[in-house]
Scaffold this motif. Structure first.
Motif, PDB file in Angstrom:
ATOM      1  N   ARG A   1       7.488  -1.516 -11.219  1.00  0.00           N
ATOM      2  CA  ARG A   1       6.105  -1.974 -11.338  1.00  0.00           C
ATOM      3  C   ARG A   1       5.422  -1.342 -12.550  1.00  0.00           C
ATOM      4  O   ARG A   1       5.477  -0.135 -12.740  1.00  0.00           O
ATOM      5  CB  ARG A   1       5.363  -1.598 -10.053  1.00  0.00           C
TER       6      ARG A   1
ATOM      7  N   GLY B   1       0.801  -1.224   0.000  1.00  0.00           N
ATOM      8  CA  GLY B   1       0.000   0.000   0.000  1.00  0.00           C
ATOM      9  C   GLY B   1       0.835   1.276   0.000  1.00  0.00           C
ATOM     10  O   GLY B   1       0.324   2.354   0.333  1.00  0.00           O
ATOM     11  N   LYS B   2       2.101   1.180  -0.372  1.00  0.00           N
ATOM     12  CA  LYS B   2       2.990   2.344  -0.348  1.00  0.00           C
ATOM     13  C   LYS B   2       2.481   3.498  -1.209  1.00  0.00           C
ATOM     14  O   LYS B   2       2.341   4.620  -0.725  1.00  0.00           O
ATOM     15  CB  LYS B   2       4.401   1.962  -0.852  1.00  0.00           C
ATOM     16  N   THR B   3       2.227   3.216  -2.471  1.00  0.00           N
ATOM     17  CA  THR B   3       1.886   4.284  -3.410  1.00  0.00           C
ATOM     18  C   THR B   3       0.601   4.992  -2.971  1.00  0.00           C
ATOM     19  O   THR B   3       0.525   6.228  -2.960  1.00  0.00           O
ATOM     20  CB  THR B   3       1.757   3.704  -4.833  1.00  0.00           C
ATOM     21  N   THR B   4      -0.392   4.191  -2.589  1.00  0.00           N
ATOM     22  CA  THR B   4      -1.653   4.764  -2.127  1.00  0.00           C
ATOM     23  C   THR B   4      -1.426   5.629  -0.884  1.00  0.00           C
ATOM     24  O   THR B   4      -1.952   6.732  -0.774  1.00  0.00           O
ATOM     25  CB  THR B   4      -2.635   3.624  -1.769  1.00  0.00           C
TER      26      THR B   4
ATOM     27  N   ASP C   1      -9.341  -1.337   7.270  1.00  0.00           N
ATOM     28  CA  ASP C   1     -10.787  -1.302   7.049  1.00  0.00           C
ATOM     29  C   ASP C   1     -11.325  -2.699   6.811  1.00  0.00           C
ATOM     30  O   ASP C   1     -12.523  -2.920   6.830  1.00  0.00           O
ATOM     31  CB  ASP C   1     -11.123  -0.416   5.844  1.00  0.00           C
TER      32      ASP C   1
ATOM     33  N   GLU D   1      -9.441   2.721   0.496  1.00  0.00           N
ATOM     34  CA  GLU D   1      -8.676   2.997  -0.720  1.00  0.00           C
ATOM     35  C   GLU D   1      -8.668   4.477  -1.087  1.00  0.00           C
ATOM     36  O   GLU D   1      -7.892   4.909  -1.921  1.00  0.00           O
ATOM     37  CB  GLU D   1      -9.240   2.181  -1.886  1.00  0.00           C
TER      38      GLU D   1
END
Ligand SMILES: Nc1nc2c(ncn2[C@@H]2O[C@H](COP(=O)(O)OP(=O)(O)OP(=O)(O)O)[C@@H](O)[C@H]2O)c(=O)[nH]1
Ligand SMILES: Nc1nc2c(ncn2[C@@H]2O[C@H](COP(=O)(O)OP(=O)(O)OP(=O)(O)O)[C@@H](O)[C@H]2O)c(=O)[nH]1
Ligand SMILES: [Mg+2]
Ligand SMILES: [Mg+2]
Lengths: 318, 306
Positions: B141, B113-116, B251, B277
């Protein structure tokens, strides 16, 4: 760790109480290998049932019997009750003149899109023409991710290798649209364009997110793919069980059809990141009884294996 | 979070102490078993769970303890002390400094979940009027730059990246230079997902780290991770100086207990949690208030520090 059974040598007939400390140690061992806690417990119970009341003379026979019995249970769990033979089934579809459709689903970030691309590569290596359907219309970059893969795969298998025909295409309608509808259009396109396989990518979703689970159930009910693959990562802990149970349940509950489609098989990803903590393989197969069809072992196209049950069991028993 | 969810179970277990007429070894062991089972079901690292059990056990001396009431209190506070250790590394969280460039580097396993989360953090600071920007140093990626670009554009955050440059070190360093020159205060650098088994990926991370010399390195962990977390977190910490942890995907159904071992392995506090998200599905996490809340549950109030 089998030395914990040493204390039981010579006991008159093994009782549950006498076995308990040793079974606890075995349970902890399985948990340390990342087997979900309640499944580790069930495995211990089944070993206990096999051992109870037995009279075992020496340490070696006890250790041997325990090891055998655990080994048996593990192998049994990992051995598919049903074989999924994709290449054979694709050929069959091909003869019937319709595309073979595989849908990928799972929670966020587990490797759906990447392993879809690896499976696409494998199918292309086997001479099939593939259409990738970009049905993740939500996550930023999801469409471009597949576009990049399509371009790379196409470069690896240029038309010149396949009688002047392109062997992979992307079907995409951008973001924000209804995924089920796009999948349907993609399948129709594949039928017209004589693609052998359609690979349907879907957005990641949490198993408790009801609207998103409903949308997935709809996509699958409406398009009735030939194969529904659940993608789960080998890193996952106790959640493995909940994910699979709830994905299956959602597909069954929200589909509004007589015989709903549920998960047919599992893709176990990131197997290269866990050393010998291979327990997720057990948690997932134990929960569903469905086979692990592919194991993802890296981030490039050839990093796709079938499950080596023996190696997994050895890693668990070590 | 695991401990919050565990509250009920722990409460039940502790209540068994109150219900017992005499508190002896057996009662204590059965309570500890109950707590440990709950922790293991929430993916807490098994070694940490075993240590917790031993520490509580060795803090209690039945011979020396007088009344039943006393025993209960002692056991309860021993349990809480150990639970607190799981979330509290005892270090203060890193804070950016106004008016100067604060370089923050994100690292973690693939798909954690780094980019988010980069965009979430940038958005968080931007709303607090910090001059904030994003750099995409993930050249591996597929679609990584598009992902960051789309997120950043939607949140109106300036970004930097490249479709052609293949070396993340070059992009990171060019991006940082550019934004430093423009007096940005929060400069967030996203990197590729990686794992300890692949040396070249870890070397690449070190090179980026050495080149941009970040003020803080954030290790991003997925809440659903199991027993493999500890080894990975430790390896990241050994390679680069991780200073903070963010746990994502809380979540879902996951309790995040596996990710807690990242706190122990990196000796770094959790600073935020991801709860969805969308860019604003993001909550600040403060260890001390969290623990206070945990302790305020029901009849166990004020057990600690006594
Ligand atoms: N090491 C390793 N990394 C993998 C493997 N499979 C996928 N990944 C990486 O995991 C990350 C996430 O992969 P994606 O394919 O984007 O995952 P996804 O499930 O499609 O993610 P969402 O669509 O956002 O839910 C990427 O960095 C992949 O390269 C694997 O078998 N091993
Ligand atoms: N439900 C939920 N999903 C999240 C959360 N944070 C991230 N995600 C999702 O997790 C998936 C992976 O997120 P990314 O940000 O691409 O992960 P990454 O670490 O950058 O992945 P790589 O760069 O491939 O290593 C995406 O589908 C995100 O939308 C969260 O807090 N909750
Ligand atoms: Mg995807
Ligand atoms: Mg990323």
């Amino acid at each position: 760790f089998f030395s914990v059974f040493r204390g039981l040598v010579g006991a008159k007939g093994l009782t549950k109480e006498a076995l308990q400390p040793a079974l606890d140690t075995m349970g902890d061992h399985l948990i340390a290998k990342n087997v979900a806690a309640d499944i580790a417990k069930k495995m211990c119970d089944s070993v206990a049932t096999k051992l109870e009341g037995k009279v075992l003379g020496t340490f070696s026979t006890i250790a041997y019997t325990v090891k055998q019995s655990l080994n048996e249970s593990l192998v049994q769990i990992l051995t598919p009750k049903r074989r999924v033979d994709i290449l054979r089934d694709v050929l069959e579809s091909q003869r019937a003149g319709k595309p073979y459709v595989i849908t990928f689903c799972g929670v966020n970030g587990v490797g759906k899109s990447t392993n879809l691309a690896k499976i696409c590569f494998w199918l292309m290596e086997n001479g099939f023409r593939v259409l990738i359907a970009a049905c993740d219309t939500f996550r930023a970059g999801a469409v471009e991710q597949l576009r990049t893969h399509t371009a790379r795969l196409s470069a690896l298998h240029p038309p010149s290798m396949h009688g002047g025909r392109e062997s992979v295409h992307l079907f995409e309608k951008g973001y924000g649209k209804d995924a089920a509808g796009i999948a349907m259009q993609a399948i129709n396109t594949a039928r017209e364009m004589r693609h052998d396989v359609v690979l349907v990518d879907t957005a990641g979703r949490m198993q408790d997110n009801e609207p998103l689970m409903r949308a997935l159930a709809k996509l699958i009910a409406v398009n009735s793919p030939d194969l529904v693959l659940f993608v789960g990562e080998a890193l996952v802990g106790n959640e493995a069980v909940d994910q699979l149970v709830k994905f299956n349940q959602a597909l069954a509950d929200h589909s509004n059809v007589q015989n709903p489609r549920t998960i047919d098989g599992i893709v176990l990803t990131k197997f290269d990141t866990i050393d010998d903590k291979v327990g997720a393989a057990i948690s997932m197969t134990y929960t569903t009884g469905q086979p692990i069809v592919f194991v993802g072992t890296g981030q490039s196209y050839p990093d796709l294996r079938s499950l080596n049950a023996k190696a997994v069991v050895n890693a668990l028993l070590k | 979070m695991v401990l919050a969810d565990l509250g009920r179970k722990i409460n039940n277990a502790l209540r068994s102490l109150s219900n017992a007429t005499i508190i002896n070894e057996e009662v204590l062991q059965s309570m500890l078993s109950e707590i440990c089972r709950a922790l293991l079901e929430a993916d807490v690292n098994i070694r940490l769970v075993k240590k917790l059990r031993e520490n509580v056990r060795s803090a209690i001396d039945f011979e020396e303890m007088a009344s039943g009431l006393n025993k209960r209190k002692m056991i309860q506070s021993a349990v809480f002390r150990e639970l607190v250790k799981l979330v509290d590394p005892g270090v203060k969280a890193w804070q950016p400094v106004k008016g100067k460039p604060n370089i923050i580097m994100f690292v973690g396993l693939q798909g954690s979940g780094k980019t988010t989360t980069c965009t979430k953090l940038a958005y968080y600071y931007q709303r607090k009027n910090w001059k904030t920007c994003l750099i995409c140093a993930d050249t591996f990626r597929a679609g990584a730059f598009d992902q960051l670009k789309q997120n950043a554009t939607k949140a109106r955050i300036p970004f930097y990246g490249s479709y052609t440059e293949a070396d993340p070190v070059v992009i990171a360093s060019d991006g940082v230079d550019k934004f430093k020159g423009e007096n940005f205060e929060i400069i967030i650098v996203d990197t590729s997902g990686r794992h300890k088994q692949e040396d070249s990926l870890f070397e690449e991370m070190l090179q980026v780290y050495n080149t941009i010399n970040p003020d803080n390195v954030i290790f991003v962990m997925d809440a659903s991770i199991g027993q493999a977390c500890e080894g990975q977190a430790r390896a990241f910490k050994e390679k680069v100086d991780v200073g903070s942890v963010i746990v994502t995907k809380l979540d879902g159904h996951a309790k995040g207990g596996g990710a807690l071992s990242a706190v122990a392995a990196t000796q770094s506090p959790i600073i935020f949690i991801g709860t969805g998200e969308h860019t604003d599905d993001f909550e600040m996490f403060k260890t001390q208030p969290f623990i206070k809340k945990l302790l305020n549950m029901g009849d166990i109030e004020g057990l600690i520090d006594k």
